[in-house]
Design a protein around this motif. Structure first.
Motif, PDB file in Angstrom:
ATOM      1  N   LEU A  46      57.349   0.515  62.578  1.00 43.55           N
ATOM      2  CA  LEU A  46      56.134   0.557  63.376  1.00 43.55           C
ATOM      3  C   LEU A  46      55.082   0.226  62.449  1.00 43.55           C
ATOM      4  CD1 LEU A  46      56.388   3.816  65.639  1.00 43.55           C
ATOM      5  CD2 LEU A  46      56.451   1.307  66.266  1.00 43.55           C
ATOM      6  N   THR A  47      54.687   0.788  61.181  1.00 45.75           N
ATOM      7  CA  THR A  47      53.701   0.372  60.418  1.00 45.75           C
ATOM      8  C   THR A  47      53.879  -1.004  60.166  1.00 45.75           C
ATOM      9  OG1 THR A  47      53.485   2.625  59.719  1.00 45.75           O
ATOM     10  CG2 THR A  47      52.488   0.898  58.244  1.00 45.75           C
ATOM     11  N   ALA A  48      54.986  -1.615  59.859  1.00 51.07           N
ATOM     12  CA  ALA A  48      55.005  -2.942  59.471  1.00 51.07           C
ATOM     13  C   ALA A  48      54.625  -3.914  60.522  1.00 51.07           C
ATOM     14  CB  ALA A  48      56.638  -3.088  58.923  1.00 51.07           C
ATOM     15  N   ALA A  49      55.123  -3.315  61.666  1.00 47.14           N
ATOM     16  CA  ALA A  49      54.889  -4.188  63.031  1.00 47.14           C
ATOM     17  C   ALA A  49      53.407  -4.290  63.261  1.00 47.14           C
ATOM     18  CB  ALA A  49      55.652  -3.761  64.193  1.00 47.14           C
ATOM     19  N   GLU A  50      52.612  -3.224  62.877  1.00 51.91           N
ATOM     20  CA  GLU A  50      51.279  -3.147  63.234  1.00 51.91           C
ATOM     21  C   GLU A  50      50.643  -3.956  62.199  1.00 51.91           C
ATOM     22  OE1 GLU A  50      50.292   0.903  63.082  1.00 51.91           O
ATOM     23  OE2 GLU A  50      51.189   1.398  65.077  1.00 51.91           O
ATOM     24  N   VAL A  58      53.396  -7.575  55.355  1.00 53.29           N
ATOM     25  CA  VAL A  58      54.083  -6.310  54.958  1.00 53.29           C
ATOM     26  C   VAL A  58      54.380  -6.554  53.438  1.00 53.29           C
ATOM     27  CG1 VAL A  58      55.919  -4.778  55.194  1.00 53.29           C
ATOM     28  CG2 VAL A  58      54.892  -5.855  57.393  1.00 53.29           C
ATOM     29  N   SER A  59      53.870  -5.425  52.555  1.00 52.33           N
ATOM     30  CA  SER A  59      53.992  -5.425  51.127  1.00 52.33           C
ATOM     31  C   SER A  59      55.350  -5.136  50.976  1.00 52.33           C
ATOM     32  CB  SER A  59      53.245  -4.244  50.595  1.00 52.33           C
ATOM     33  OG  SER A  59      54.060  -2.930  51.036  1.00 52.33           O
ATOM     34  N   GLN A  60      55.878  -5.566  49.756  1.00 52.79           N
ATOM     35  CA  GLN A  60      57.041  -5.756  49.309  1.00 52.79           C
ATOM     36  C   GLN A  60      57.580  -4.325  48.880  1.00 52.79           C
ATOM     37  OE1 GLN A  60      58.936  -8.486  49.097  1.00 52.79           O
ATOM     38  NE2 GLN A  60      60.899  -6.967  48.679  1.00 52.79           N
ATOM     39  N   GLN A  61      56.586  -3.272  48.879  1.00 54.74           N
ATOM     40  CA  GLN A  61      57.182  -1.996  48.367  1.00 54.74           C
ATOM     41  C   GLN A  61      57.288  -1.311  50.002  1.00 54.74           C
ATOM     42  OE1 GLN A  61      53.482   0.347  47.044  1.00 54.74           O
ATOM     43  NE2 GLN A  61      54.808   2.224  46.632  1.00 54.74           N
ATOM     44  N   HIS A  62      56.709  -1.763  50.821  1.00 56.91           N
ATOM     45  CA  HIS A  62      56.803  -1.117  52.102  1.00 56.91           C
ATOM     46  C   HIS A  62      58.289  -1.558  52.596  1.00 56.91           C
ATOM     47  CE1 HIS A  62      55.275   0.857  55.841  1.00 56.91           C
ATOM     48  NE2 HIS A  62      56.214  -0.126  56.576  1.00 56.91           N
ATOM     49  N   LEU A  63      58.655  -3.093  52.359  1.00 55.48           N
ATOM     50  CA  LEU A  63      59.937  -3.212  52.890  1.00 55.48           C
ATOM     51  C   LEU A  63      60.848  -2.698  52.136  1.00 55.48           C
ATOM     52  CD1 LEU A  63      59.341  -7.210  53.152  1.00 55.48           C
ATOM     53  CD2 LEU A  63      59.412  -5.461  54.924  1.00 55.48           C
ATOM     54  N   GLU A  64      60.891  -2.358  50.883  1.00 54.77           N
ATOM     55  CA  GLU A  64      61.676  -1.572  49.919  1.00 54.77           C
ATOM     56  C   GLU A  64      61.747  -0.205  50.359  1.00 54.77           C
ATOM     57  OE1 GLU A  64      60.414  -2.003  45.903  1.00 54.77           O
ATOM     58  OE2 GLU A  64      60.495  -4.208  45.986  1.00 54.77           O
ATOM     59  N   ARG A  65      60.866   0.295  50.949  1.00 53.34           N
ATOM     60  CA  ARG A  65      60.966   1.685  51.567  1.00 53.34           C
ATOM     61  C   ARG A  65      61.915   1.732  52.822  1.00 53.34           C
ATOM     62  NH1 ARG A  65      54.931   4.111  51.380  1.00 53.34           N
ATOM     63  NH2 ARG A  65      54.742   1.830  51.864  1.00 53.34           N
ATOM     64  N   ILE A  66      61.554   0.672  53.573  1.00 50.29           N
ATOM     65  CA  ILE A  66      62.525   0.506  54.798  1.00 50.29           C
ATOM     66  C   ILE A  66      64.101   0.311  54.322  1.00 50.29           C
ATOM     67  CG2 ILE A  66      63.181  -0.878  56.725  1.00 50.29           C
ATOM     68  CD1 ILE A  66      60.284  -1.361  56.960  1.00 50.29           C
ATOM     69  N   ARG A  67      64.284  -0.271  53.359  1.00 52.46           N
ATOM     70  CA  ARG A  67      65.682  -0.576  52.929  1.00 52.46           C
ATOM     71  C   ARG A  67      66.419   0.753  52.291  1.00 52.46           C
ATOM     72  NH1 ARG A  67      63.715  -6.042  51.611  1.00 52.46           N
ATOM     73  NH2 ARG A  67      62.980  -5.315  49.483  1.00 52.46           N
ATOM     74  N   SER A  68      65.275   1.457  51.340  1.00 49.66           N
ATOM     75  CA  SER A  68      65.815   2.697  50.898  1.00 49.66           C
ATOM     76  C   SER A  68      66.226   3.721  52.023  1.00 49.66           C
ATOM     77  CB  SER A  68      64.908   3.248  49.968  1.00 49.66           C
ATOM     78  OG  SER A  68      65.155   4.473  49.593  1.00 49.66           O
ATOM     79  N   VAL A  69      65.460   3.717  53.142  1.00 46.90           N
ATOM     80  CA  VAL A  69      65.906   4.430  54.178  1.00 46.90           C
ATOM     81  C   VAL A  69      67.223   4.312  54.791  1.00 46.90           C
ATOM     82  CG1 VAL A  69      64.943   5.429  56.563  1.00 46.90           C
ATOM     83  CG2 VAL A  69      63.419   5.522  54.582  1.00 46.90           C
ATOM     84  N   GLU A  70      67.347   2.912  55.161  1.00 48.75           N
ATOM     85  CA  GLU A  70      68.426   2.476  55.586  1.00 48.75           C
ATOM     86  C   GLU A  70      69.895   2.646  54.941  1.00 48.75           C
ATOM     87  OE1 GLU A  70      66.742  -1.461  57.979  1.00 48.75           O
ATOM     88  OE2 GLU A  70      67.513  -1.696  56.089  1.00 48.75           O
ATOM     89  N   ASN A  71      69.616   2.546  53.516  1.00 49.86           N
ATOM     90  CA  ASN A  71      70.669   2.944  52.819  1.00 49.86           C
ATOM     91  C   ASN A  71      70.906   4.285  52.704  1.00 49.86           C
ATOM     92  OD1 ASN A  71      71.104   0.517  51.638  1.00 49.86           O
ATOM     93  ND2 ASN A  71      69.670   0.744  49.947  1.00 49.86           N
ATOM     94  N   ARG A  72      70.133   5.403  52.943  1.00 44.22           N
ATOM     95  CA  ARG A  72      70.195   6.684  53.169  1.00 44.22           C
ATOM     96  C   ARG A  72      70.951   7.201  54.221  1.00 44.22           C
ATOM     97  NH1 ARG A  72      64.898   9.909  52.641  1.00 44.22           N
ATOM     98  NH2 ARG A  72      63.944   8.068  52.554  1.00 44.22           N
ATOM     99  N   ILE A  73      70.402   6.340  55.365  1.00 47.53           N
ATOM    100  CA  ILE A  73      71.232   6.470  56.655  1.00 47.53           C
ATOM    101  C   ILE A  73      72.665   6.104  56.587  1.00 47.53           C
ATOM    102  CG2 ILE A  73      71.282   5.666  59.084  1.00 47.53           C
ATOM    103  CD1 ILE A  73      68.189   5.225  59.154  1.00 47.53           C
TER     104      ILE A  73
END
Length: 105
Positions: A46-50, A58-73
């Motif tokens: 949502l933050t990225a979309a906003e 969207v910052s690379q760091q933010h995209l990396e956090r999304i990927r990290s969360v996807e990996n945890r899932i």
């Protein structure tokens, strides 16, 4: 010898139920973790979309956090699958042990 390990069929059943309950507790915790992490992912998305709607990048760091969360899932889902398979193996093993203890008594 099974009779040294299990004095009666009820002991087999009790041991099975204890092990399965332990795994079930792990599964419940993992499912809760998945729900929590999925909510975190939704918030990050949502933050990225906003940011994009506002014309930003969207910052690379933010995209990396999304990927990290996807990996945890994915990791939690894999652990759940492994535990479900372990539960099935345990059920089969204990069923054989229970049958054998009944035969030996």
């Amino acid at each position: 010898n099974l009779l040294r390990l299990y004095g009666a069929p009820e002991d087999v059943t009790r041991a099975r139920d204890t092990k399965l309950a332990s795994i079930d507790g792990f599964l419940n915790t993992s499912r809760s973790n998945i729900a929590r992490v999925k909510a975190q992912k939704r918030n990050l998305e949502l933050t990225a979309a906003e940011t994009e709607r506002a014309g930003g990048t969207v910052s690379q760091q933010h995209l990396e956090r999304i990927r990290s969360v996807e990996n945890r899932i994915r990791q939690y889902e894999a652990e759940i699958q492994q535990k479900l398979e372990e539960m099935e193996r345990l059920r089969q093993t204990f069923a054989r042990d229970l049958q054998r203890v009944r035969e030996l008594r």
